[in-house]
Design an enzyme around this catalytic site. Structure first.
Site, mmCIF file in Angstrom:
data_model
loop_
_atom_site.group_PDB
_atom_site.id
_atom_site.type_symbol
_atom_site.label_atom_id
_atom_site.label_comp_id
_atom_site.label_asym_id
_atom_site.label_seq_id
_atom_site.Cartn_x
_atom_site.Cartn_y
_atom_site.Cartn_z
ATOM 1 C CD GLU A 142 -98.822 -24.554 -40.059
ATOM 2 O OE1 GLU A 142 -97.729 -24.341 -39.503
ATOM 3 O OE2 GLU A 142 -99.717 -23.704 -40.141
ATOM 4 C CD GLU B 69 -93.428 -19.196 -40.669
ATOM 5 O OE1 GLU B 69 -94.122 -20.005 -41.318
ATOM 6 O OE2 GLU B 69 -93.851 -18.572 -39.686
#
Ligand SMILES: *[C@@H]1O[C@H](CO)[C@@H](O)[C@H](O)[C@H]1NC(C)=O
Ligand SMILES: *[C@@H]1O[C@H](CO)[C@@H](O)[C@H](O)[C@H]1NC(C)=O
Length: 417
Positions: A221, A332
């Protein structure tokens, strides 16, 4: 051991002056643990730079970086350049782009105002005692707290429906799956979302995923994040994360464990990004490219047009040592719902996608690296959000931005109580 004994002795001796001996002993033990952990994380610098945001950036000799604490990397020869680059020829430290213009990027990192790291070193954000003490446990500092696993469809292994909303993680993302992927690229708009509680965060990133979501997920990520718990402030920072066991025992943010091998002396993971986009004002974005070297199997990362940061060695992963089965791009946040209401923590700019350019957050020029190691537009992009009244996502496509989407939102509002 001697130091430890002396430490305990001092505290035992002084305890009656301050309070319970047991409490002091525990404190001494914890202090010692913190010091040990810090000495593992913070390597001896050749030079240190004090950033205007309070960070200290240590320029550490490239061969003394945390990666080389890993037993499998003891004899590793650092690869100073990738064997292969999906955008074209890699010459020296600069990327020569085959197609398109190599536009100068205004975006940089805040610490650059105070200096640069010399060649042969890498810039590492120094971890402070306060950083470690904020973590739930010293050992897990720099690791994700919970399994914030997200599964948009039921096609990926054994579904456990409660995982989607576990710990209140909320997403607004675009994703592709059902093929073999060897990398991904995107340009991500940078903002400074407000965080309601210090144990929440807000981020915009891309995910390279392989394996099953339940126990052995492999994930790479990268993007930006605001995380008061991790960094002690509300700054927008460049980050990376990796795990090979669904966030359980392996992996970490940035260079907070051994794994990622950095080669760039210009970009520091975990350091603040500067400047940031303003509402109805100038917009700034960062490009992130992650790709798999077809020869060695390592996963490389590039920031902007010409900063090849380094690589995750293939041996760190199981599924990703072959290929990725899913790519996600988006935002997120954590909704801790501490007062029984939805959090006011913002995602992206804190505004909904329909406000568009200059107001909403975007991710543009979404691409994947295909089985022939070429960058291309992905097919069949899907979107997902748990509660579109809180945070939403809206796909689009045009000539200049290719596949893109606007995403984000304010969190709590009359339609998201
Ligand atoms: C590293 O190299 C030394 C000397 O060649 C060798 O004895 C050792 O086993 C190697 N370690 C690893 C982890 O490969
Ligand atoms: C971060 O921002 C929040 C408000 O959004 C504020 O309450 C908090 O004090 C800030 N934290 C730090 C460390 O500056």
């Amino acid at each position: 051991m001697k130091v430890k004994a002396l430490f305990y002795f001092i505290f035992l001796f002084m305890a009656p002056l301050y309070g319970s001996a047991a409490a002091r002993l525990n404190m001494a033990r914890r202090n010692l643990q913190v010091k040990r952990h810090l000495s593992r994380l913070n390597k001896n610098p050749i030079k240190s730079i004090k950033s205007p945001d309070g960070d200290i950036i240590d320029c550490v000799h490239i061969s003394h970086q945390p990666a080389f604490d890993h037993p499998f990397l003891k004899n590793h020869t650092i690869q100073m350049r990738p064997n292969y680059h999906p955008e074209g020829v890699f010459s020296g430290n600069k990327q020569v782009v085959k197609n398109g213009v190599n536009k100068p990027k205004a975006i940089t990192q805040l610490w650059h105002m105070k200096g640069r790291c010399p060649k042969g070193t890498i810039p590492i954000r120094r971890t402070s005692e306060e950083d470690v003490l904020r973590a739930s446990s010293i050992k897990r500092y720099g690791m994700k707290k919970h399994k914030n696993i997200f599964r948009p469809t039921s096609t990926v292994s054994a579904p456990e429906p409660d995982l989607i909303n576990q710990n209140g993680h909320q997403h607004a993302i675009a994703y592709v799956e059902g093929d073999q992927y060897y990398g991904a690229k995107a340009t991500i708009n940078v903002w400074d979302p407000k965080i309601q509680h210090s144990n929440e965060f807000s981020l915009s990133q891309l995910w390279i995923l392989g394996g099953s979501f339940a126990s052995d997920l492999n994930s790479i990520e990268a993007g930006w994040q605001v995380s008061p718990d991790l960094y002690g402030d509300n700054n927008t920072r460049l980050f990376t994360y990796w795990t090979s066991d669904a966030y359980q025992a392996t992996g970490c943010y940035n260079l907070l464990c051994s794994g990622f091998i950095q080669i760039s002396n210009e970009i520091s993971m975990g350091a603040s990004i500067h400047p940031i986009s303003g509402y109805h004002n100038s917009q700034y974005d960062i490009s992130i490219l992650i790709w798999k070297d077809p020869q060695e199997g390592n996963w490389w990362m590039q920031f902007g047009n010409d900063h090849v940061l380094g690589y995750w060695p293939a041996f760190l992963f199981s599924y990703l040592s072959d290929s990725a089965s899913m790519i996600e791009w988006g935002g997120e946040v954590v909704n801790s719902q501490s007062d029984g209401l939805h959090t006011t923590t913002q995602m992206g700019s804190g505004h909904f996608p329909e406000e568009g350019f200059g107001k909403a957050s975007y991710i543009r020029n979404i691409q994947i690296v295909d089985g022939s190691n070429n960058l291309r537009a992905p097919k069949d992009i899907a979107t997902f959000t748990e509660q579109s009244n809180c945070y939403d996502v809206q796909l689009g496509k045009n000539g200049e931005w290719g596949n893109y989407f606007y995403f984000g939102g304010p969190g709590r509002n009359p339609n998201c109580p």
